[in-house]
Design a protein around this motif. Structure first.
Motif, PDB file in Angstrom:
ATOM      1  N   LEU A  77       0.859  -1.183   0.000  1.00  0.00           N
ATOM      2  CA  LEU A  77       0.000   0.000   0.000  1.00  0.00           C
ATOM      3  C   LEU A  77       0.897   1.235   0.000  1.00  0.00           C
ATOM      4  N   ILE A  78       0.773   2.081  -1.030  1.00  0.00           N
ATOM      5  CA  ILE A  78       1.571   3.304  -1.153  1.00  0.00           C
ATOM      6  C   ILE A  78       0.618   4.485  -1.224  1.00  0.00           C
ATOM      7  N   VAL A  79       0.836   5.493  -0.371  1.00  0.00           N
ATOM      8  CA  VAL A  79      -0.082   6.636  -0.319  1.00  0.00           C
ATOM      9  C   VAL A  79       0.704   7.935  -0.432  1.00  0.00           C
ATOM     10  N   ASP A  80       0.031   8.928  -1.008  1.00  0.00           N
ATOM     11  CA  ASP A  80       0.558  10.303  -1.045  1.00  0.00           C
ATOM     12  C   ASP A  80      -0.577  11.212  -0.607  1.00  0.00           C
ATOM     13  N   ILE A  81      -0.673  11.434   0.702  1.00  0.00           N
ATOM     14  CA  ILE A  81      -1.767  12.202   1.287  1.00  0.00           C
ATOM     15  C   ILE A  81      -1.161  13.262   2.200  1.00  0.00           C
ATOM     16  N   GLY A  82      -1.594  14.515   2.061  1.00  0.00           N
ATOM     17  CA  GLY A  82      -1.131  15.578   2.952  1.00  0.00           C
ATOM     18  C   GLY A  82       0.050  16.326   2.384  1.00  0.00           C
ATOM     19  N   ASP A  83       0.473  17.336   3.150  1.00  0.00           N
ATOM     20  CA  ASP A  83       1.559  18.237   2.747  1.00  0.00           C
ATOM     21  C   ASP A  83       2.806  17.901   3.561  1.00  0.00           C
ATOM     22  N   GLU A  84       3.885  17.478   2.871  1.00  0.00           N
ATOM     23  CA  GLU A  84       5.108  17.074   3.562  1.00  0.00           C
ATOM     24  C   GLU A  84       6.236  18.077   3.334  1.00  0.00           C
ATOM     25  N   ALA A 137       8.525  13.453  -5.086  1.00  0.00           N
ATOM     26  CA  ALA A 137       9.322  12.376  -4.474  1.00  0.00           C
ATOM     27  C   ALA A 137       8.458  11.144  -4.230  1.00  0.00           C
ATOM     28  N   ASN A 138       7.233  11.368  -3.768  1.00  0.00           N
ATOM     29  CA  ASN A 138       6.310  10.239  -3.536  1.00  0.00           C
ATOM     30  C   ASN A 138       5.946   9.555  -4.858  1.00  0.00           C
ATOM     31  N   LEU A 139       5.729  10.350  -5.910  1.00  0.00           N
ATOM     32  CA  LEU A 139       5.399   9.772  -7.212  1.00  0.00           C
ATOM     33  C   LEU A 139       6.555   8.927  -7.738  1.00  0.00           C
ATOM     34  N   LYS A 140       7.780   9.407  -7.521  1.00  0.00           N
ATOM     35  CA  LYS A 140       8.960   8.651  -7.948  1.00  0.00           C
ATOM     36  C   LYS A 140       9.018   7.290  -7.241  1.00  0.00           C
ATOM     37  N   TYR A 141       8.750   7.299  -5.950  1.00  0.00           N
ATOM     38  CA  TYR A 141       8.764   6.041  -5.181  1.00  0.00           C
ATOM     39  C   TYR A 141       7.693   5.075  -5.711  1.00  0.00           C
ATOM     40  N   MET A 142       6.502   5.628  -6.023  1.00  0.00           N
ATOM     41  CA  MET A 142       5.419   4.784  -6.539  1.00  0.00           C
ATOM     42  C   MET A 142       5.821   4.095  -7.829  1.00  0.00           C
ATOM     43  N   LEU A 143       6.384   4.870  -8.773  1.00  0.00           N
ATOM     44  CA  LEU A 143       6.731   4.306 -10.070  1.00  0.00           C
ATOM     45  C   LEU A 143       7.834   3.250  -9.946  1.00  0.00           C
ATOM     46  N   ARG A 144       8.685   3.382  -8.945  1.00  0.00           N
ATOM     47  CA  ARG A 144       9.795   2.455  -8.782  1.00  0.00           C
ATOM     48  C   ARG A 144       9.342   1.148  -8.134  1.00  0.00           C
TER      49      ARG A 144
END
Length: 511
Positions: free
Chosen positions: A88-95, A110-117
Motif C-alpha cells: 500500500l503506497i499513499v501520497d496524502i497531505g503536505d510534507e 518524491a512520492n510519485l517517484k517512489y510509486m513508479l519504482r
C-alpha cells in the motif's frame, strides 16, 4: 485484487460521531460507501468540490486494506469483496520541510517517484490532490503521465483531483474511470455519496456566491475562465443531477420489483394449494361415484336374487337382467359425467369480484367461509381445535382453520306469517313438514328434532316423510334408525333410492 465495497463505513468516522453523541453533540450517521475498482478498470479518478468527501472515501479504502492485512473484520455488507494487496503506497497531505529544503510540490514528486519504482500488479496506490503545488497545466500533465504508467503496470490506483484535464483523461482512456461525490446543487451541500462513472464539478463559483463574494468579482472570474469552461461545468452539474435522479428511480424500481416477486411467490403458493385441493375434490367425487356404483350393483343383485327366489320364468329373469344391466350402464355414464363436470369446474377461472368487508368475530358452526381465498362459499359444520369440517354442497372436507376466510354468518331462513282462520287440526297440517335436513347436527339434537318432526307428521295425517341425515360415518343414521324402530306409529322405514339420496336419506312410512 478486486475491490467491491457495498455499504462500507469508515470506523474512525463512526467512532468520532459516537463520541460526539456521548458528549451531547448532534446525532450524525456515517453515509455508507459503495465503490468498485479492479474488475473492468484499474484506475479511479475522484473529482468534486472541497469538503465533499473525496479524501474520506479514498482513506476508507486504504484503511480497509490495512485492516484486512491485520486480520480485522471490515465494517461493510457481506456481499462485498476486497482483495488482499501486497503493498500500500499513499501520497496524502503536505510534507513540505524547511530543514530538508522540500516544498509541497517537491514532496509530491518524491512520492510519485517512489510509486513508479516499487508499484506492481499487487499494489494499491492512493494519491490525494494529484497535480497540485505547481502550475495547473504542468501539474495536470505530470499527474496524467504518472497515472498512465501506473495503469500500464497494473496497480490499483485511486486519485483525487480538481484538474479538468484528468476528468477528460479518465473518460477517454481504457482502464481508467471517473467518479465523484454527489453534491446537492440546490442547497450547495455535500451528500457524501459516491457515484461511479460521473465526473464531479468543483462548484467554486456557486460556493463563493453563497458565501457572499462580490457579484462583480464573480462575473469577472466567469469571464476570465471562459464561456466554454463555464458551460462544461454546467453540463457536468446537470449530468450529475440527472444521474442522481436516475439512481433514485432505479432504487424505487428495484424495491417495486422485490415486492412484485414476493406477491408472485405468494400467489404461486396459493395456486398450488388450490390445485391440490381441486385434485382432492376430484378424488372424493370419484370415490363417491364408485360407492354409488357399488350400491347400484348391490340393488341389482338383490333384485335378481328376489326374482330367482320367486321362481320367475326364464324369459322374465332374462328381461330383468337386461333391464338392470341397462340401469348399471346408466349409472356409470352418470358417474363419468359428474367427474368431467367437476374437472371442468376446477379448471375454470372465476372472475375476481370487488373485495367486500369481511365480517368480524371468531369462526362458529354455521358460518359461511371460503377456502384459500377461493370463490365458492362453504358452511362450517364442526370446529375442532385448529381444524374445521366444512360442507360444499354434499361434499364434506376437514381442513385447517387458518385456510378459511369468514365471508358471512349462518344463513338466514325467511319465514312468512299469514293470518288465516283455521281449525287446530288445519294448523297442525299446515305446520307439518314432509322433509327434514339433519346434516351437521349432533346426535342428541338430531333425535329431538326427529321426534318433533314425526309427531307433527302423525298429527297431520301424513303417510310418508323423508329424513336427510347424510352418509358420513353412519353414526347419525344408526341412531335415527334405532329411534324409528322404537316408535309404534312407524309402519316401515328404509334407505331412499340411489337417485334420491341413497344411504344419506331414510324414507319413513307412517301408520
Amino acid at each position: 485484487g478486486v475491490i467491491d465495497i457495498r455499504g462500507g463505513r469508515n470506523p474512525v468516522l463512526q467512532l468520532h460521531f459516537a463520541r460526539q453523541r456521548a458528549e451531547g453533540g448532534p446525532a450524525r450517521e456515517v453515509v455508507p460507501l459503495d465503490l468498485r475498482l479492479g474488475d473492468d478498470f484499474r484506475t479511479l479518478i475522484i473529482t468534486g468540490p472541497n469538503a465533499g468527501g473525496k479524501s474520506v472515501a479514498m482513506k476508507t479504502v486504504g484503511l480497509f486494506a490495512l485492516m484486512l492485512a491485520c486480520g480485522l473484520p471490515l465494517p461493510l455488507d457481506p456481499a462485498s469483496r476486497f482483495g488482499l494487496f501486497g503493498r500500500l503506497i499513499v501520497d496524502i497531505g503536505d510534507e513540505q520541510s524547511i530543514e530538508e529544503d522540500l516544498s509541497t510540490f517537491t514532496s509530491h514528486v518524491a512520492n510519485l517517484k517512489y510509486m513508479l519504482r516499487h508499484a506492481d500488479d499487487r499494489t494499491l496506490i492512493l494519491i490525494d490532490e494529484a497535480g497540485t503545488g505547481t502550475d495547473p497545466a504542468e501539474g495536470g500533465a505530470l499527474a496524467q503521465a504518472v497515472l498512465e504508467r501506473l495503469t500500464e503496470i497494473g496497480a490499483r490506483t485511486i486519485a483525487t483531483t480538481h484538474h479538468g484535464t484528468l476528468k477528460a483523461f479518465a473518460h477517454a482512456t481504457e482502464g481508467v474511470e471517473n467518479g465523484s461525490m454527489a453534491f446537492d446543487r440546490a442547497t450547495l451541500s455535500p451528500t457524501y455519496r459516491f457515484q461511479l462513472g460521473v465526473p464531479g464539478s468543483s462548484y467554486a463559483f456557486e460556493i463563493a456566491e453563497r458565501i457572499g463574494l462580490d457579484a462583480d468579482v464573480l462575473a469577472r472570474a466567469r469571464a476570465l475562465v471562459g464561456e466554454q469552461k463555464v458551460s462544461m461545468e454546467e453540463l457536468i452539474a446537470t449530468f450529475e443531477a440527472r444521474s442522481r435522479a436516475l439512481a433514485e428511480r432505479l432504487a424505487e424500481a428495484e424495491a417495486e420489483l422485490a415486492r412484485a416477486r414476493e406477491e408472485k411467490e405468494k400467489y404461486e403458493a396459493m395456486r398450488e394449494r388450490l390445485r391440490a385441493e381441486a385434485d382432492n375434490i376430484r378424488r372424493q367425487a370419484a370415490v363417491e361415484a364408485e360407492r354409488l356404483l357399488q350400491e347400484a350393483n348391490a340393488r341389482i343383485e338383490r333384485t335378481i336374487r328376489e326374482i330367482k327366489e320367486a321362481e320367475a320364468a326364464r324369459e322374465a329373469t332374462r328381461a330383468a337382467r337386461a333391464e338392470l344391466e341397462g340401469f348399471k350402464e346408466e349409472v356409470e355414464r352418470r358417474r363419468q359425467k359428474v367427474e368431467r363436470r367437476q374437472a371442468k369446474r376446477s379448471r375454470r377461472r372465476r372472475p375476481e369480484a370487488p373485495a367486500a368487508p369481511r365480517p368480524a368475530g371468531p369462526l362458529q358452526v354455521g358460518d359461511q367461509v371460503v377456502l384459500d381465498g377461493g370463490g365458492t362459499a362453504a358452511e362450517v359444520l364442526e370446529l375442532d381445535d385448529d381444524e374445521a369440517v366444512i360442507a360444499v354442497g354434499s361434499l364434506r372436507m376437514r381442513v385447517r382453520r387458518d385456510r378459511l376466510t369468514k365471508v358471512g354468518g349462518p344463513r338466514r331462513q325467511e319465514v312468512t306469517v299469514r293470518q288465516v282462520a283455521a281449525s287446530p287440526a288445519d294448523l297442525v297440517g299446515m305446520r307439518a313438514r314432509t322433509h327434514i335436513d339433519l346434516r351437521g347436527r349432533r346426535v342428541d339434537e338430531a333425535l329431538a328434532e326427529v321426534t318433533r318432526f314425526l309427531d307433527e307428521a302423525v298429527a297431520a295425517g301424513l303417510e310418508r316423510v323423508e329424513i336427510l341425515h347424510g352418509k358420513g360415518t353412519g353414526a347419525l343414521r344408526q341412531a335415527i334408525h334405532e329411534e324409528l324402530a322404537r316408535r309404534d306409529d312407524i309402519a316401515a322405514f328404509d334407505e331412499a333410492p340411489w337417485n334420491q339420496g341413497g344411504a344419506g336419506v331414510t324414507v319413513v312410512t307412517l301408520k
